[in-house]
Design a protein around this motif. Sequence first.
Motif, PDB file in Angstrom:
ATOM      1  N   ASP A  70      -6.563  17.160  -3.787  1.00 47.20           N
ATOM      2  CA  ASP A  70      -5.974  15.869  -3.433  1.00 47.20           C
ATOM      3  C   ASP A  70      -5.721  15.014  -4.667  1.00 47.20           C
ATOM      4  O   ASP A  70      -4.672  14.351  -4.783  1.00 47.20           O
ATOM      5  CB  ASP A  70      -6.885  15.112  -2.462  1.00 47.20           C
ATOM      6  CG  ASP A  70      -6.897  15.737  -1.077  1.00 47.20           C
ATOM      7  OD1 ASP A  70      -5.935  16.471  -0.774  1.00 47.20           O
ATOM      8  OD2 ASP A  70      -7.855  15.508  -0.328  1.00 47.20           O
ATOM      9  N   MET A  71      -6.662  15.016  -5.582  1.00 46.21           N
ATOM     10  CA  MET A  71      -6.515  14.225  -6.794  1.00 46.21           C
ATOM     11  C   MET A  71      -5.351  14.741  -7.638  1.00 46.21           C
ATOM     12  O   MET A  71      -4.575  13.963  -8.193  1.00 46.21           O
ATOM     13  CB  MET A  71      -7.802  14.272  -7.615  1.00 46.21           C
ATOM     14  CG  MET A  71      -7.738  13.427  -8.889  1.00 46.21           C
ATOM     15  SD  MET A  71      -9.232  13.552  -9.878  1.00 46.21           S
ATOM     16  CE  MET A  71      -9.115  15.275 -10.426  1.00 46.21           C
ATOM     17  N   VAL A  73      -2.698  16.404  -6.523  1.00 45.90           N
ATOM     18  CA  VAL A  73      -1.447  16.097  -5.833  1.00 45.90           C
ATOM     19  C   VAL A  73      -1.034  14.654  -6.087  1.00 45.90           C
ATOM     20  O   VAL A  73       0.128  14.367  -6.407  1.00 45.90           O
ATOM     21  CB  VAL A  73      -1.591  16.347  -4.315  1.00 45.90           C
ATOM     22  CG1 VAL A  73      -0.379  15.782  -3.569  1.00 45.90           C
ATOM     23  CG2 VAL A  73      -1.730  17.836  -4.027  1.00 45.90           C
ATOM     24  N   GLN A  74      -1.977  13.736  -5.960  1.00 46.22           N
ATOM     25  CA  GLN A  74      -1.666  12.317  -6.149  1.00 46.22           C
ATOM     26  C   GLN A  74      -1.283  12.012  -7.600  1.00 46.22           C
ATOM     27  O   GLN A  74      -0.330  11.273  -7.850  1.00 46.22           O
ATOM     28  CB  GLN A  74      -2.870  11.459  -5.737  1.00 46.22           C
ATOM     29  CG  GLN A  74      -3.159  11.462  -4.251  1.00 46.22           C
ATOM     30  CD  GLN A  74      -1.963  11.026  -3.414  1.00 46.22           C
ATOM     31  OE1 GLN A  74      -1.268  10.064  -3.759  1.00 46.22           O
ATOM     32  NE2 GLN A  74      -1.713  11.722  -2.318  1.00 46.22           N
ATOM     33  N   SER A  75      -2.011  12.603  -8.537  1.00 48.91           N
ATOM     34  CA  SER A  75      -1.704  12.350  -9.946  1.00 48.91           C
ATOM     35  C   SER A  75      -0.353  12.936 -10.332  1.00 48.91           C
ATOM     36  O   SER A  75       0.381  12.352 -11.139  1.00 48.91           O
ATOM     37  CB  SER A  75      -2.804  12.934 -10.838  1.00 48.91           C
ATOM     38  OG  SER A  75      -2.908  14.342 -10.677  1.00 48.91           O
ATOM     39  N   LYS A  77       2.244  13.201  -8.323  1.00 52.01           N
ATOM     40  CA  LYS A  77       3.250  12.297  -7.763  1.00 52.01           C
ATOM     41  C   LYS A  77       3.423  11.061  -8.631  1.00 52.01           C
ATOM     42  O   LYS A  77       4.553  10.661  -8.959  1.00 52.01           O
ATOM     43  CB  LYS A  77       2.849  11.885  -6.342  1.00 52.01           C
ATOM     44  CG  LYS A  77       2.961  12.989  -5.303  1.00 52.01           C
ATOM     45  CD  LYS A  77       2.566  12.472  -3.928  1.00 52.01           C
ATOM     46  CE  LYS A  77       2.716  13.551  -2.863  1.00 52.01           C
ATOM     47  NZ  LYS A  77       2.334  13.055  -1.521  1.00 52.01           N
ATOM     48  N   VAL A  78       2.304  10.449  -9.000  1.00 55.19           N
ATOM     49  CA  VAL A  78       2.359   9.232  -9.810  1.00 55.19           C
ATOM     50  C   VAL A  78       3.017   9.513 -11.155  1.00 55.19           C
ATOM     51  O   VAL A  78       3.874   8.742 -11.613  1.00 55.19           O
ATOM     52  CB  VAL A  78       0.944   8.660 -10.022  1.00 55.19           C
ATOM     53  CG1 VAL A  78       0.989   7.500 -11.026  1.00 55.19           C
ATOM     54  CG2 VAL A  78       0.362   8.181  -8.696  1.00 55.19           C
TER      55      VAL A  78
END
Length: 215
Positions: A70-71, A73-75, A77-78
């Motif tokens: 999850d971390m 994936v989010q990083s 995207k950002v």
Amino acid sequence: MSHFSSLFTIFSSPAETFKRVKASKLAWLFPFLLLIIISLISVQLQMPATIQTTLDTLKAQPNYSAVDTDMIVQSTKVMGWVMAPLTIAFMVFLSGLVYLLLNLIVRGEAKYMQLVTMVTFAMLPSTIGGLITAVLVYTTGATSITEISLSLGALVADKESMLYHLLSIVNPFSLWGLALYVIGSSVMMNRPRKTVGIWIVGVWLIISLGSLLLV
């Protein structure tokens, strides 16, 4: 004619468009914003493939933990959303400096922001090509961005071969942009197209063919 209409006339009558925006101090802003918008859309469309590629790479590492997914994936995207506009800005203003050097070499009459304006318009074809590639990646469900190509490299099955990388140089959108660089530089610098074209196309060939040595 408005600056907004120049975003369309640059494709139908580039020389006249460059002549029209040459004296404007704000003409660069509209194509610049369009470049950023298109880039952000492209990033979003390619995000699933980008995330999958990142995860596949990390899963091959011995210390990879599923808890980190999850971390990651989010990083990813950002980073994609942040780097897209920053990359566009860096390329535009750095390219302006590069063309300012060419302006000195050919003894042209262009000013820095005139060259920045030229660059923002000349980058549109390749950026549009990137958007088309992103749409194809999204609609075909490609697991990697490299699976889709708009160049002649698409005709080669082996994506690791030298032939693939050589034919990938022949991209219609890149060549279209190259033509705009030549036309725009000629107008902004008030120098013959042949004079600036020899330098622009020559450097492009050196960089393109030289990159093959890194394959």
